[in-house]
Design an enzyme around this catalytic site. Sequence first.
Site, PDB file in Angstrom:
ATOM      1  N   ARG A  84       0.845  -1.205   0.000  1.00 52.39           N
ATOM      2  CA  ARG A  84       0.000   0.000   0.000  1.00 52.39           C
ATOM      3  C   ARG A  84       0.879   1.254   0.000  1.00 52.39           C
ATOM      4  O   ARG A  84       0.632   2.215  -0.696  1.00 52.39           O
ATOM      5  CB  ARG A  84      -0.894   0.068   1.261  1.00 52.39           C
ATOM      6  CG  ARG A  84      -1.704  -1.137   1.647  1.00 52.39           C
ATOM      7  CD  ARG A  84      -3.010  -1.187   0.893  1.00 52.39           C
ATOM      8  NE  ARG A  84      -2.846  -1.581  -0.476  1.00 52.39           N
ATOM      9  CZ  ARG A  84      -2.512  -2.830  -0.893  1.00 52.39           C
ATOM     10  NH1 ARG A  84      -2.315  -3.803  -0.039  1.00 52.39           N
ATOM     11  NH2 ARG A  84      -2.384  -3.104  -2.174  1.00 52.39           N
ATOM     12  N   ASN A 117      -8.943   7.479   5.615  1.00 52.83           N
ATOM     13  CA  ASN A 117      -7.833   7.063   4.752  1.00 52.83           C
ATOM     14  C   ASN A 117      -6.507   7.167   5.483  1.00 52.83           C
ATOM     15  O   ASN A 117      -6.279   8.082   6.272  1.00 52.83           O
ATOM     16  CB  ASN A 117      -7.789   7.927   3.485  1.00 52.83           C
ATOM     17  CG  ASN A 117      -9.053   7.754   2.665  1.00 52.83           C
ATOM     18  OD1 ASN A 117      -9.819   6.819   2.906  1.00 52.83           O
ATOM     19  ND2 ASN A 117      -9.279   8.643   1.727  1.00 52.83           N
ATOM     20  N   HIS A 119      -7.917   6.299  11.097  1.00 55.06           N
ATOM     21  CA  HIS A 119      -7.385   4.938  11.001  1.00 55.06           C
ATOM     22  C   HIS A 119      -5.865   4.880  10.862  1.00 55.06           C
ATOM     23  O   HIS A 119      -5.327   3.876  10.413  1.00 55.06           O
ATOM     24  CB  HIS A 119      -8.064   4.189   9.843  1.00 55.06           C
ATOM     25  CG  HIS A 119      -9.528   3.968  10.064  1.00 55.06           C
ATOM     26  ND1 HIS A 119     -10.422   3.628   9.077  1.00 55.06           N
ATOM     27  CD2 HIS A 119     -10.273   4.046  11.209  1.00 55.06           C
ATOM     28  CE1 HIS A 119     -11.641   3.507   9.589  1.00 55.06           C
ATOM     29  NE2 HIS A 119     -11.574   3.773  10.872  1.00 55.06           N
TER      30      HIS A 119
END
Length: 238
Positions: free
Chosen positions: A62, A93, A110
């Site tokens: 990621r 995000n 998060h």
Amino acid sequence: MVVGVKMKKLVVLTGAGISAESGLKTFRDMGGLWEQYDVTEVASPEAWRKNPELVMRFYNERRKVLFEATPNAGHMALAALQEHFEVTVITQNVDDLHEQAGSKSVVHLHGELRKAQSTVDSRLVYTLKNWELKMGDLCEKGSQLRPYIVWFGEPVPNMSMAAELAKQADIFAVIGTSLNVYPAAGLLDCISRDVRVYLIDPNMLPVSARKNFTFIKEYASVGVSLMAKELIDALNGF
Ligand code: OAD
């Protein structure tokens, strides 16, 4: 901007959809990340205990994509609204594309992909210089570093701040989130009844009917500009 006039507070909740047009995968769309991976195998404290290498690899992948990504027209249009409104972005995000676009007030619910956290002292957080975090990378207390991500089953430290911000909103917008994950999705319950709410998403979402609700069925790159025009026109009395 009119000097001396208090700006209205625009509070925005964003999700993976706003970064989709920057090349970052969403989670629950077709071809999304949770179709490719089992969430419990890569995004939970149990996963980290069971197979930290897999968890590390998932977030390294990621992060690698993020290091090459740039903000899209949706992030930019949102940042431009700071000229007219006091804008706070509450984001689920873990990318930093809002910050890269120039948004000044961003609350990450998060965690943040570009950062790593000590596994013995959660206050020890480090900004990574490149995309790869490895087994053997240690904090200053000699313990393994983990991705600075709020995993499923962990508390969301910024949630009470986000709820407070949502309560104070004059206008609220929801962009690119399926509203599947709590407590973030519960922010909609914090806003005052009369507040105008915009929802920008190419897909219809099950949001309970409320007064002053506008659904813009568009991708963020188009939808945020449409919302911005409507908000600015309303400020100018059109
Ligand atoms: P989801 O993947 O659940 O939802 C993405 C939303 O974006 C969907 O409603 C899509 O219709 C919409 N979408 C897709 N492309 C779009 C575009 N170009 N413009 C606007 N909207 C678009 O992602 P989230 O709601 O962000 O948490 O997921 C919430 C949390 O679940 C994530 O933060 C992550 C995940 O598990 C953790 O990993 C802890």
